[in-house]
Enzyme design. Structure first.
Site, mmCIF file in Angstrom:
data_model
loop_
_atom_site.group_PDB
_atom_site.id
_atom_site.type_symbol
_atom_site.label_atom_id
_atom_site.label_comp_id
_atom_site.label_asym_id
_atom_site.label_seq_id
_atom_site.Cartn_x
_atom_site.Cartn_y
_atom_site.Cartn_z
ATOM 1 N N SER A 293 -1.529 4.915 -6.105
ATOM 2 C CA SER A 293 -2.834 4.886 -6.945
ATOM 3 C C SER A 293 -3.868 5.474 -6.330
ATOM 4 C CB SER A 293 -3.083 3.249 -7.112
ATOM 5 O OG SER A 293 -4.473 3.267 -7.677
ATOM 6 N N TYR B 240 -4.591 -6.187 -3.981
ATOM 7 C CA TYR B 240 -3.624 -5.035 -4.475
ATOM 8 C C TYR B 240 -3.586 -3.702 -3.939
ATOM 9 C CZ TYR B 240 -2.602 -1.777 -8.007
ATOM 10 O OH TYR B 240 -2.159 -0.784 -8.803
ATOM 11 N N LYS C 234 -0.951 -0.807 -1.967
ATOM 12 C CA LYS C 234 -0.527 0.558 -2.106
ATOM 13 C C LYS C 234 -0.715 1.429 -0.916
ATOM 14 C CE LYS C 234 0.636 -0.221 -6.359
ATOM 15 N NZ LYS C 234 2.005 -0.098 -6.692
#
Ligand code: UDP
Length: 345
Positions: free
Chosen positions: A125, A150, A154
């Protein structure tokens, strides 16, 4: 054509990618534990492409099961989507996110390594760039620790794959997505909403349909042209096709390679511009109020899309108008579906 395993292949981006892979001639095997989707998505995929993918419902963290499946099916490449994705929830329950997103990634990595060093395309992302200092942001921009678990999964996920690639375990292409929106033009698949949407476009379409009374625009005093945040919104089918291009490339790479590639349009659009464009594309009205800033939002993020174009031979082609028409078509179909109320994860 190669047989490709898609983890999380019944989810939002996963299901569109399965369709794009099938259209490009690949055979597809899906593993999905249905944590954030419905089994009916299999029927919808078949309706669009005419081919039912091979689907198994289990958690990819079950590494032995995953490895047996890869070997039994003769899988040659893996696209790994399976992960939890709600930023807010990850702040409230960090261990749930680290356990799931890192656990599944390590399991997929070990299964890939031990099944013949299979190439991996990873779902990363633009959140890895935080609030970038230079725009458009390119792949060499500094990686900034995320405020949310979150986002951090990544960053750590990319590091794990880079170390494993350096050790010769497999080749990796990590796709750093900007903001995927819209749905398949057939209206058969799109993003399922199990509760109140967290992302902008589902909130816009639910407000236009009357399901929500008004959209809150989070922050109107940012240093941007109209004071609202700027993002790079990409049609989910463009993003799906980027995965096909990345897998094609990954199948030709030797183990040891790790490349990160931005997947965006290269264009920035503000929240207010998004609302106006949606209204223009559909003729509908979206009542909105200007609200406080949302914690953790970057001011402006949009991609330098040059590496994807030069190296993957892929670029986004769908317009924002087209994207909003597909998003609205999906919203109307969603209203006819019987979706259980539960939290998105
Ligand atoms: N946003 C908003 N109202 C909403 C949801 C989002 O104003 O109900 C804004 C949000 O503050 C951000 C942009 O829309 O500036 C995109 O947010 P989204 O959650 O869709 O994606 P993000 O870029 O945060 O991953």
């Amino acid at each position: 054509m190669a047989k490709i395993l898609v983890t999380g292949g019944l989810g939002y981006i996963g299901s569109h990618t399965v369709v794009a892979l099938q259209e490009a001639g690949y055979e597809v095997v899906v593993v999905d534990n249905l944590s954030n989707t419905l089994a009916e998505v299999e029927d919808s995929i078949e309706k669009i492409s005419g081919t039912r993918p091979i689907v198994h419902h289990f958690d990819v963290a079950e590494q032995g099961k995953l490895q047996n499946l890869i070997q039994d099916e003769g899988v040659e490449g893996i696209i790994h989507f399976a992960a939890f994705l709600q930023v807010n929830e990850s702040v409230e329950n960090p261990l749930k996110y680290y356990e799931n997103n890192i656990g599944t990634l390590v399991s997929v990595g070990k299964a890939a390594r031990d099944s013949g060093n299979l190439p991996i395309v990873f779902s990363s992302s633009c959140t890895v760039y935080g609030n970038p200092e230079t725009l458009p942001v390119d792949e060499n921009a500094p990686i900034v620790n995320s405020e949310s678990p979150y986002g951090q999964t990544k960053i750590v996920g990319e590091q794990i794959l880079k170390h494993a690639a350096d050790a010769g375990d497999f080749p990796v292409i990590s796709l750093r997505y900007f903001n995927p929106i819209g749905a398949h033009p057939s209206g058969e698949i799109g993003e399922l909403q199990f509760g109140e949407p967290h992302h902008l476009v589902p909130y816009i379409t639910e407000t236009a349909s009357g399901k929500r009374s008004e959209l809150k625009i989070f922050g109107s005093d940012y240093p941007t042209s109209d004071g609202t945040c700027v993002r790079d919104y990409i049609h989910v089918m463009d993003l799906a096709e980027a995965h096909v291009a990345a897998m094609k490339k990954a199948l030709s790479l030797k183990r040891g390679n790790f490349e990160a590639v931005n997947i965006g349009t290269g264009k920035g659009t503000s929240v207010l511009e998004m609302v106006k464009s949606f209204e223009n594309a559909t003729g509908l009205e979206v009542p909105y109020v200007l609200a406080d800033r949302r914690a953790g939002d970057a001011i402006a993020v949009y991609a330098s899309a040059g590496k994807a174009k030069d190296w993957l031979k892929w670029e986004a082609s769908r317009s924002l108008d087209e994207t909003f028409r597909d998003a609205w078509n999906w919203e109307k179909n969603l209203a006819k579906k019987n979706i259980p109320e539960r939290e998105n994860v």
